[in-house]
Design a protein around this motif. Structure first.
Motif, PDB file in Angstrom:
ATOM      1  N   ASN A 110       0.842  -1.197   0.000  1.00  0.00           N
ATOM      2  CA  ASN A 110       0.000   0.000   0.000  1.00  0.00           C
ATOM      3  C   ASN A 110       0.883   1.256   0.000  1.00  0.00           C
ATOM      4  N   TYR A 111       1.954   1.219  -0.778  1.00  0.00           N
ATOM      5  CA  TYR A 111       2.961   2.281  -0.774  1.00  0.00           C
ATOM      6  C   TYR A 111       2.400   3.662  -1.105  1.00  0.00           C
ATOM      7  N   LYS A 112       1.351   3.733  -1.910  1.00  0.00           N
ATOM      8  CA  LYS A 112       0.804   5.048  -2.263  1.00  0.00           C
ATOM      9  C   LYS A 112       0.177   5.743  -1.055  1.00  0.00           C
ATOM     10  N   ASP A 113      -0.200   4.978  -0.031  1.00  0.00           N
ATOM     11  CA  ASP A 113      -0.757   5.558   1.194  1.00  0.00           C
ATOM     12  C   ASP A 113       0.315   5.798   2.253  1.00  0.00           C
ATOM     13  N   ASN A 114       1.524   5.314   2.017  1.00  0.00           N
ATOM     14  CA  ASN A 114       2.617   5.427   2.979  1.00  0.00           C
ATOM     15  C   ASN A 114       3.142   6.866   2.981  1.00  0.00           C
ATOM     16  N   PRO A 115       3.089   7.555   4.134  1.00  0.00           N
ATOM     17  CA  PRO A 115       3.560   8.944   4.198  1.00  0.00           C
ATOM     18  C   PRO A 115       5.035   9.088   3.819  1.00  0.00           C
ATOM     19  N   LEU A 116       5.850   8.095   4.141  1.00  0.00           N
ATOM     20  CA  LEU A 116       7.262   8.158   3.779  1.00  0.00           C
ATOM     21  C   LEU A 116       7.429   8.108   2.258  1.00  0.00           C
ATOM     22  N   TYR A 117       6.654   7.232   1.591  1.00  0.00           N
ATOM     23  CA  TYR A 117       6.696   7.181   0.129  1.00  0.00           C
ATOM     24  C   TYR A 117       6.190   8.491  -0.456  1.00  0.00           C
ATOM     25  N   GLN A 118       5.105   9.019   0.084  1.00  0.00           N
ATOM     26  CA  GLN A 118       4.554  10.274  -0.427  1.00  0.00           C
ATOM     27  C   GLN A 118       5.582  11.403  -0.313  1.00  0.00           C
ATOM     28  N   PHE A 119       6.353  11.399   0.754  1.00  0.00           N
ATOM     29  CA  PHE A 119       7.397  12.403   0.941  1.00  0.00           C
ATOM     30  C   PHE A 119       8.514  12.235  -0.084  1.00  0.00           C
ATOM     31  N   ARG A 120       8.878  11.003  -0.371  1.00  0.00           N
ATOM     32  CA  ARG A 120      10.007  10.720  -1.269  1.00  0.00           C
ATOM     33  C   ARG A 120       9.601  10.497  -2.720  1.00  0.00           C
ATOM     34  N   GLU A 121       8.308  10.418  -3.006  1.00  0.00           N
ATOM     35  CA  GLU A 121       7.843  10.116  -4.359  1.00  0.00           C
ATOM     36  C   GLU A 121       8.448  11.017  -5.438  1.00  0.00           C
ATOM     37  N   PRO A 122       8.558  12.336  -5.229  1.00  0.00           N
ATOM     38  CA  PRO A 122       9.134  13.171  -6.297  1.00  0.00           C
ATOM     39  C   PRO A 122      10.570  12.787  -6.661  1.00  0.00           C
ATOM     40  N   TYR A 123      11.268  12.111  -5.756  1.00  0.00           N
ATOM     41  CA  TYR A 123      12.665  11.764  -5.973  1.00  0.00           C
ATOM     42  C   TYR A 123      12.875  10.297  -6.331  1.00  0.00           C
ATOM     43  N   TRP A 124      11.814   9.490  -6.242  1.00  0.00           N
ATOM     44  CA  TRP A 124      11.958   8.043  -6.381  1.00  0.00           C
ATOM     45  C   TRP A 124      12.483   7.634  -7.755  1.00  0.00           C
ATOM     46  N   ASP A 125      11.996   8.269  -8.817  1.00  0.00           N
ATOM     47  CA  ASP A 125      12.473   7.917 -10.160  1.00  0.00           C
ATOM     48  C   ASP A 125      13.967   8.223 -10.303  1.00  0.00           C
ATOM     49  N   ASN A 126      14.398   9.344  -9.754  1.00  0.00           N
ATOM     50  CA  ASN A 126      15.822   9.686  -9.811  1.00  0.00           C
ATOM     51  C   ASN A 126      16.654   8.727  -8.969  1.00  0.00           C
ATOM     52  N   GLU A 127      16.141   8.346  -7.807  1.00  0.00           N
ATOM     53  CA  GLU A 127      16.844   7.381  -6.960  1.00  0.00           C
ATOM     54  C   GLU A 127      16.943   6.041  -7.683  1.00  0.00           C
ATOM     55  N   TRP A 128      15.866   5.630  -8.336  1.00  0.00           N
ATOM     56  CA  TRP A 128      15.865   4.371  -9.071  1.00  0.00           C
ATOM     57  C   TRP A 128      16.925   4.407 -10.164  1.00  0.00           C
ATOM     58  N   GLU A 129      16.988   5.502 -10.924  1.00  0.00           N
ATOM     59  CA  GLU A 129      17.982   5.625 -11.992  1.00  0.00           C
ATOM     60  C   GLU A 129      19.397   5.529 -11.432  1.00  0.00           C
ATOM     61  N   ALA A 130      19.590   6.070 -10.236  1.00  0.00           N
ATOM     62  CA  ALA A 130      20.921   6.060  -9.625  1.00  0.00           C
ATOM     63  C   ALA A 130      21.327   4.664  -9.153  1.00  0.00           C
ATOM     64  N   ILE A 131      20.368   3.865  -8.687  1.00  0.00           N
ATOM     65  CA  ILE A 131      20.722   2.568  -8.098  1.00  0.00           C
ATOM     66  C   ILE A 131      20.430   1.361  -8.986  1.00  0.00           C
ATOM     67  N   LYS A 132      19.691   1.547 -10.062  1.00  0.00           N
ATOM     68  CA  LYS A 132      19.234   0.375 -10.834  1.00  0.00           C
ATOM     69  C   LYS A 132      20.390  -0.456 -11.394  1.00  0.00           C
ATOM     70  N   ASP A 133      21.490   0.183 -11.766  1.00  0.00           N
ATOM     71  CA  ASP A 133      22.621  -0.581 -12.291  1.00  0.00           C
ATOM     72  C   ASP A 133      23.267  -1.467 -11.225  1.00  0.00           C
ATOM     73  N   LEU A 134      23.129  -1.074  -9.972  1.00  0.00           N
ATOM     74  CA  LEU A 134      23.641  -1.890  -8.878  1.00  0.00           C
ATOM     75  C   LEU A 134      22.736  -3.081  -8.598  1.00  0.00           C
ATOM     76  N   ILE A 135      21.450  -2.902  -8.853  1.00  0.00           N
ATOM     77  CA  ILE A 135      20.456  -3.922  -8.535  1.00  0.00           C
ATOM     78  C   ILE A 135      20.253  -4.911  -9.680  1.00  0.00           C
ATOM     79  N   LEU A 136      20.198  -4.385 -10.904  1.00  0.00           N
ATOM     80  CA  LEU A 136      19.858  -5.239 -12.049  1.00  0.00           C
ATOM     81  C   LEU A 136      21.026  -6.061 -12.506  1.00  0.00           C
TER      82      LEU A 136
END
Length: 78
Positions: A52-78
């Motif tokens: 239920n991440y869309k209702d999570n206040p922490l996700y809502q706070f970080r949502e504007p940055y999540w795509d950028n964070e994903w781009e930064a870490i995806k090469d480490l994860i994938l």
């Protein structure tokens, strides 16, 4: 923060996706790799913030940055 306002994180029911086999033809591999990346991002989001991440206040706070964070870490994860 989330506990202070009564939010209850629901664990994800998704399983960690597996990378596509490398023996696929190039076009199919590209498509499978894009699908794998999308599934991995969804799995990671739900693993961190809950199903239920869309209702999570922490996700809502970080949502504007999540795509950028994903781009930064995806090469480490994938």
């Amino acid at each position: 923060m989330a506990k202070a306002i009564g939010f209850k994180k629901i664990p994800t029911k998704l399983t960690e996706p597996k990378p596509p086999p490398e023996d696929l033809p190039p076009e199919e591999y590209k498509k499978a790799e894009a699908e794998y990346e999308q599934k991995m991002k969804q799995w990671l989001t739900e693993s961190i913030y809950g199903a239920n991440y869309k209702d999570n206040p922490l996700y809502q706070f970080r949502e504007p940055y999540w795509d950028n964070e994903w781009e930064a870490i995806k090469d480490l994860i994938l």
